[in-house]
Enzyme design. Structure first.
Site, PDB file in Angstrom:
ATOM      1  N   CYS A 253      -2.602 -24.818 -14.542  1.00  0.00           N
ATOM      2  CA  CYS A 253      -1.778 -24.446 -15.691  1.00  0.00           C
ATOM      3  C   CYS A 253      -1.370 -25.660 -16.526  1.00  0.00           C
ATOM      4  CB  CYS A 253      -0.551 -23.669 -15.247  1.00  0.00           C
ATOM      5  SG  CYS A 253       0.411 -24.442 -13.940  1.00  0.00           S
TER       6      CYS A 253
ATOM      7  N   HIS B 224       5.078 -23.108 -13.864  1.00  0.00           N
ATOM      8  CA  HIS B 224       4.159 -22.743 -14.935  1.00  0.00           C
ATOM      9  C   HIS B 224       4.413 -23.603 -16.164  1.00  0.00           C
ATOM     10  CE1 HIS B 224       1.300 -20.358 -17.042  1.00  0.00           C
ATOM     11  NE2 HIS B 224       2.183 -19.799 -17.856  1.00  0.00           N
TER      12      HIS B 224
END
Length: 398
Positions: A111, A186
């Site tokens: 990510c 994230h």
């Protein structure tokens, strides 16, 4: 509200080292977790082939902090947070209709790299992406967002650059199949494109348009307001969870900016070209001056005064121009030196990240144990670490 860099301990307590999320990763190979760090991300981009960028941490969300940012030299912002399963009512837009590169995240643990690529692929044309990313962008232009994500996963160049920052260790910790894994973190990106601000989250179906950039305002201000809104929402959830003993709130924010060393060197070079022309003009009029610069005038920028223009100015005016150039060079030279020191430090830190220090640590501990100095060394190390943490926290609050 202050945004602090992640704590020093690695593992599930450190953003960027815990699990990252995915949608699916069929056929994309293995990607490791990497540390959320400006030196890591800058080196990652350079190894992929991108030129002229660097990363810096942003420690506050107050208007004053964002007002100091050079929005024109900021390509995007990357926000790292502990991911939680929550519904997001905000609609997404079509990336194709808005002229954006958008890839869904289909790779586990990628990510950070995905968020970086999302910003770089939407950067102005003046940014040199390098041959690989230029070819990659052309190759994926007709693909949908999921296929773009798969293309990222199957890029050997990107994957090898990413995995080169794998944490080196002589031991591998194997968890039970049903054991709770590391926390999931994230990364998402924020960019400006054609007068609008977008949020790029690879776990969504498309970009989220944050809004228009008001005339006369910096594009990073709408991002600041959006981040403030998100953090306040997370803070409220953490407050609600505090009674259950599960409150936790950790964030990290970085800006992708123009390489400060290269920008300063370009400005110094321009002043050198201008000073050389001015000095040559003075020499041609019989003035006794020293030619300090050794630059090829054929490569001089087109926007500096020509010899004909300088010859039509008074000698005093040309001398003042030389003094001004000299002062500007003296002002920029410390910036170059500071950036070189910073990058040297990054290089040392990255070398340590890529080195397995466990054998050295075990050997040192065994030697200290044999000589009866292990406990003393442990206490001294603990005190030194506590002092470093205090100094770092004090600097972050200033």
């Amino acid at each position: 509200l202050k945004l602090r860099p992640p704590p020093g301990a690695k593992g599930k307590t450190r953003p960027g080292v815990g699990r990252c999320l995915k949608m699916s990763d069929e056929g994309c190979g293995t990607w490791c977790t990497i540390e959320s760090d400006p030196g890591v991300f800058t080196s990652l981009c350079e190894e992929i082939g991108v030129k002229g960028v660097e990363f810096e941490e942003v420690y506050g969300l107050d208007p004053e902090t964002f007002a100091t940012m050079d929005a024109e030299e900021t390509y995007g912002l990357i926000f790292l947070f502990k991911w939680q399963q929550t519904a997001d009512p905000r609609p997404t837009v079509s990336a194709d209709e808005h002229g954006l590169f958008f890839a869904q995240q289909v790779i586990e643990n990628a990510c950070a790299t995905q968020a970086i690529l999302s910003i770089l692929m939407n950067a102005p044309e003046k940014l040199d992406l390098g041959p690989h990313l230029k070819g990659f962008k052309d190759f994926t232009v007709g693909l949908d967002s999921q296929m773009k994500g798969l293309a990222i996963g199957n890029s050997v160049v990107i994957r090898e650059a990413h995995n080169s920052f794998r944490h080196q260790s002589s031991f591998e910790i194997i968890q039970e199949k049903d054991a709770k894994g590391d926390d999931a973190f994230h990364f998402i990106g924020y960019i400006r494109h054609e007068g609008r601000v977008y949020e790029l989250d690879g776990l969504k179906q498309g970009p989220v348009m944050i809004g228009e950039v008001p005339a006369g305002t910096s594009w990073v201000e709408p991002v600041r307001q959006e981040l403030q809104r998100r953090i306040e929402a997370y803070s409220q959830k953490a407050t609600d969870a505090e009674a259950e003993g599960s409150a936790e709130l950790r964030f990290n924010l970085m800006a992708i900016i123009a390489n400060r060393q290269l920008e300063a060197e370009k400005k110094i070079e321009r002043e050198q070209y201008l000073r050389q022309r001015a000095n040559i003009s003075l020499v041609s009029r019989g003035e006794d001056v020293e030619l300090l610069d050794e630059v090829d005038d054929d490569e001089a920028p087109a926007d500096i005064p020509s010899f004909e223009d300088l010859s039509g100015r008074e000698i005093s005016e040309v001398r003042a121009l030389v003094e001004k150039c000299t002062a500007k060079i003296a002002e920029l030279s410390p910036v170059v030196e500071a950036e070189k020191k910073k990058r040297s430090k990054w290089a040392q830190e990255n070398a340590l990240r890529r080195t397995d220090l466990v054998p050295l640590a075990l050997c040192a501990m065994r030697h200290l144990g044999r000589t009866g100095k292990l406990v003393e060394a442990y206490e001294n190390g603990k005190a030194a670490h506590s002092k470093r943490v205090e100094v770092k926290n004090a600097a972050a609050t200033q």
